[in-house]
Design an enzyme around this catalytic site. Structure first.
Site, short mmCIF file in Angstrom:
data_model
loop_
_atom_site.label_atom_id
_atom_site.label_comp_id
_atom_site.label_asym_id
_atom_site.label_seq_id
_atom_site.Cartn_x
_atom_site.Cartn_y
_atom_site.Cartn_z
N HIS A 16 -25.32 32.23 68.47
CA HIS A 16 -26.37 31.42 67.85
C HIS A 16 -25.79 30.45 66.81
O HIS A 16 -24.87 30.79 66.07
CB HIS A 16 -27.45 32.30 67.21
CG HIS A 16 -26.94 33.19 66.11
ND1 HIS A 16 -26.76 32.76 64.82
CD2 HIS A 16 -26.58 34.49 66.13
CE1 HIS A 16 -26.32 33.75 64.07
NE2 HIS A 16 -26.19 34.82 64.84
N ASN A 17 -26.34 29.26 66.80
CA ASN A 17 -26.00 28.22 65.81
C ASN A 17 -24.56 27.73 65.89
O ASN A 17 -24.07 27.07 64.98
CB ASN A 17 -26.31 28.69 64.38
CG ASN A 17 -27.79 28.92 64.16
OD1 ASN A 17 -28.26 30.05 64.25
ND2 ASN A 17 -28.52 27.85 63.90
#
Length: 333
Positions: free
Chosen positions: A237-238
């Site tokens: 994520h991210n």
């Protein structure tokens, strides 16, 4: 197509008979009359004397062979273009299958193919000339740009944005939840951190089979323009990956890490979370990146370090048995 026409089309220097007719491309040991072969690795030069090819594509003139030659600065690039010229990809004719499930609020562009049992969710936009193969799931509020190809059984979660000319191969999952959990020592419980961000994939990216790209916790996970991702890659994520990178099979990139432009991560490289890898960096296979790498260059090992430094350390490690025996003899004397 005549050899001189190919030379002109791809900006190559021609040595030999330009009227030679070329009908296809083949490997050195399998090529026959009418086919052009290629030499991008010097190890295969010995096979040229016995090849039955009508011509060879190479980076420099080879004096000892008699067949015509196309000589160019980047033979492997021209090889790729020759393959596309002689063997164009065959995609389905545009049509929307009556067996597909398409929301009434979805917008499908012109000249698209949507295969059997594909699902397209609410308020999702599919650009012109896209190919959505059978069994693909595209969630709600997604955007897919012109000319993108989504191969069978890909899952694209809600809110994903995919640019133009992207290719996503079978079994890949885009936009699933990131691995975010909060452990309470007080309650002795693990709480899931809701993943409310999205994934953005820019133009001309290619993603291999069975790769997973997690959505951002908040904000977005970003794959930059022109980046090529192999099969079996995990992107947390991210994560932010820059433009024109190569991410090779079984690489794992932990959450919130930033990868620069023109980076190559070779097979099985592991990248820790919340660090940065700068532009123009190559990392060797099975390396572990535990802290930020900022200087351009080649790195290897665990933890990843400059390649020459790693080679010196590896050479010493390889000599440890010999050194151990010497120490034993010294202790006995």
């Amino acid at each position: 197509m005549k050899l001189r026409e190919l030379a002109e089309k791809f900006g190559c220097r021609l040595v030999g008979n330009g009227e030679t007719e070329i009908t296809g491309v083949a490997e050195i040991h399998r090529a026959g009359p009418g086919q052009i072969t290629f030499l991008t690795n010097p190890r295969y030069k010995k096979f040229l004397k016995g090849t039955k090819a009508s011509a060879v594509l190479t980076g420099s003139e080879i004096k000892e062979i008699k067949i015509p030659q196309l000589i160019c600065e980047e033979p492997y690039v021209v090889f790729a273009k020759l393959l596309a010229l002689f063997y164009p990809e065959k995609l389905p004719e545009p049509q929307i299958s009556p067996k597909a499930s398409i929301s009434k609020t979805a917008n499908i562009g012109n000249n698209c193919y949507v295969g059997d049992f594909a699902f397209i969710g609410e308020n999702t936009t599919i650009g012109d000339n896209c190919f959505i193969f059978p069994g693909v799931y595209v969630g709600n509020n997604c955007q897919i740009g012109k000319g993108t190809v989504i191969f069978p059984n890909v899952s694209i979660y809600d809110g994903t944005v995919i640019g133009r000319g992207v290719r996503v191969h079978s079994g890949t999952v885009i936009g699933s939840d990131g691995f975010g959990y909060a452990f309470s020592k007080k309650e002795m419980k693990i709480y899931k951190v809701p993943q409310r961000g999205r994934v953005v994939i820019e133009d001309f990216v290619e993603i291999g089979a069975n790769t997973t790209i997690d959505r951002g916790t908040i904000g977005e996970t970003l794959i930059g323009e022109g980046t090529k991702i192999d099969n079996l890659v995990q992107i947390g994520h991210n994560v932010k990956i820059g433009k024109y990178c190569f991410i090779v099979s079984q690489v794992g990139i932990s959450g919130s890490t930033k990868i620069g432009n023109f980076v190559t991560l070779a097979g099985k490289v592991g990248v820790a979370g919340h660090i940065e890898v700068g532009d123009n960096i190559t990392v060797g296979a099975k390396s572990g990146i535990t802290k930020s790498l900022k200087e351009p260059g080649t790195y290897a090992g665990f933890p990843a370090r400059p390649y020459r430094e790693w080679r010196k350390i590896q050479a010493l490690i390889d000599r440890l048995p010999e050194i151990y025996e010497k120490v034993k003899r010294l202790l006995k004397s």
